[in-house]
Design a protein around this motif. Structure first.
Motif, PDB file in Angstrom:
ATOM      1  N   ARG A 250      -6.894  22.114 -27.257  1.00  0.00           N
ATOM      2  CA  ARG A 250      -6.790  21.319 -26.022  1.00  0.00           C
ATOM      3  C   ARG A 250      -5.324  21.145 -25.610  1.00  0.00           C
ATOM      4  NH1 ARG A 250     -11.070  18.393 -28.289  1.00  0.00           N
ATOM      5  NH2 ARG A 250     -13.004  18.651 -27.101  1.00  0.00           N
ATOM      6  N   ASN A 251      -4.466  20.857 -26.600  1.00  0.00           N
ATOM      7  CA  ASN A 251      -3.034  20.672 -26.304  1.00  0.00           C
ATOM      8  C   ASN A 251      -2.402  21.940 -25.724  1.00  0.00           C
ATOM      9  OD1 ASN A 251      -3.113  18.060 -27.211  1.00  0.00           O
ATOM     10  ND2 ASN A 251      -2.311  18.522 -29.245  1.00  0.00           N
ATOM     11  N   HIS A 252      -2.710  23.093 -26.352  1.00  0.00           N
ATOM     12  CA  HIS A 252      -2.148  24.363 -25.880  1.00  0.00           C
ATOM     13  C   HIS A 252      -2.657  24.702 -24.474  1.00  0.00           C
ATOM     14  CE1 HIS A 252       0.117  25.372 -29.381  1.00  0.00           C
ATOM     15  NE2 HIS A 252      -0.924  25.527 -30.170  1.00  0.00           N
ATOM     16  N   LEU A 253      -3.957  24.464 -24.246  1.00  0.00           N
ATOM     17  CA  LEU A 253      -4.527  24.746 -22.927  1.00  0.00           C
ATOM     18  C   LEU A 253      -3.914  23.833 -21.864  1.00  0.00           C
ATOM     19  CD1 LEU A 253      -8.322  25.338 -23.669  1.00  0.00           C
ATOM     20  CD2 LEU A 253      -6.675  27.008 -22.817  1.00  0.00           C
ATOM     21  N   SER A 254      -3.759  22.568 -22.219  1.00  0.00           N
ATOM     22  CA  SER A 254      -3.170  21.602 -21.285  1.00  0.00           C
ATOM     23  C   SER A 254      -1.751  22.021 -20.909  1.00  0.00           C
ATOM     24  CB  SER A 254      -3.173  20.214 -21.934  1.00  0.00           C
ATOM     25  OG  SER A 254      -2.471  19.308 -21.127  1.00  0.00           O
ATOM     26  N   SER A 255      -0.983  22.448 -21.916  1.00  0.00           N
ATOM     27  CA  SER A 255       0.395  22.890 -21.683  1.00  0.00           C
ATOM     28  C   SER A 255       0.422  24.144 -20.803  1.00  0.00           C
ATOM     29  CB  SER A 255       1.077  23.167 -23.028  1.00  0.00           C
ATOM     30  OG  SER A 255       2.371  23.659 -22.817  1.00  0.00           O
ATOM     31  N   ALA A 256      -0.472  25.106 -21.095  1.00  0.00           N
ATOM     32  CA  ALA A 256      -0.532  26.356 -20.324  1.00  0.00           C
ATOM     33  C   ALA A 256      -0.942  26.082 -18.879  1.00  0.00           C
ATOM     34  CB  ALA A 256      -1.517  27.326 -20.973  1.00  0.00           C
ATOM     35  N   ILE A 257      -1.881  25.156 -18.681  1.00  0.00           N
ATOM     36  CA  ILE A 257      -2.320  24.788 -17.322  1.00  0.00           C
ATOM     37  C   ILE A 257      -1.141  24.199 -16.546  1.00  0.00           C
ATOM     38  CG2 ILE A 257      -3.761  23.146 -16.018  1.00  0.00           C
ATOM     39  CD1 ILE A 257      -5.909  23.619 -18.294  1.00  0.00           C
TER      40      ILE A 257
END
Length: 204
Positions: A176-183
């Motif tokens: 979730r953290n990585h996806l949030s950062s990528a978004i």
């Protein structure tokens, strides 16, 4: 008489390979000695046929063209690679050059220019489509970390957070953290949009 420059064509579309071979074989100083449809066949074919230049498509099964260029650079540095692709994405250009490719041109390049690009690559020069080079400089380096790139690549195939976590051996919170950062970095509204933006720029 100087021997012709020996070419290997790697493209998963047989029609495209055939058309390229027919065009390049018209040049008196170029000779197509091998054709393959998969990226993981490139190094063996280049070695078996003593190819001087490998023309590589980006999207192929086995290994993509950029991975094949890296494999050639590591295993058979005497054979130079020229990426010839439909996908003129700036991120692809940067990744191809980092992988050891000597050139990058798009498939709608006129045949005389393509032949000239092959000759220049064979002579040890670098050849890059000028419009793509300008675009690559303007768009800059991918802002994604290697792990964010990995998570976004898996996310692009669909599947839940749980699926992605299981695939990459990460916790769901980390995913979730990585996806949030990528978004955030791509300016997207959700993960599928982030994956689409990153793919369009050639970052995935």
């Amino acid at each position: 008489m100087t021997r012709p420059i020996r070419l290997l064509l790697a493209d998963d579309q047989a029609l495209v390979r055939g058309a390229l071979a027919a065009l390049l074989d018209l040049e008196p100083d170029l000779e197509v000695v091998a054709q393959v449809g998969r990226g993981d066949e490139v190094v063996d074919a280049a070695r078996a046929h003593a190819a001087d230049v490998a023309l590589l498509d980006v999207e192929m099964p086995g290994l993509d063209g950029i991975q094949a260029a890296a494999a050639l650079s590591a295993s058979l540095p005497a054979c130079r690679s020229l990426i010839v692709t439909t996908f003129g994405r700036p991120g692809y250009l940067r990744r191809a050059m980092e992988a050891g490719a000597s050139g990058f041109v798009v498939k709608d390049t006129p045949s005389s220019q393509l032949a000239d690009a092959v000759r220049r690559v064979a002579a040890g020069l670098r050849v890059v489509d000028p419009a793509l080079a300008a675009e690559s400089l303007a768009s800059g380096v991918s802002p994604l970390t290697p792990r964010e790139t990995e998570v976004l690549t898996v996310a692009a195939g669909g599947g839940s957070i749980t699926d992605i976590a299981r695939t990459l051996y990460l916790s769901e919170g980390t995913v979730r953290n990585h996806l949030s950062s990528a978004i955030g970095k791509t300016g997207a509204r959700n993960r599928s949009e982030a994956a689409a933006i990153a793919a369009e720029k050639g970052w995935l």
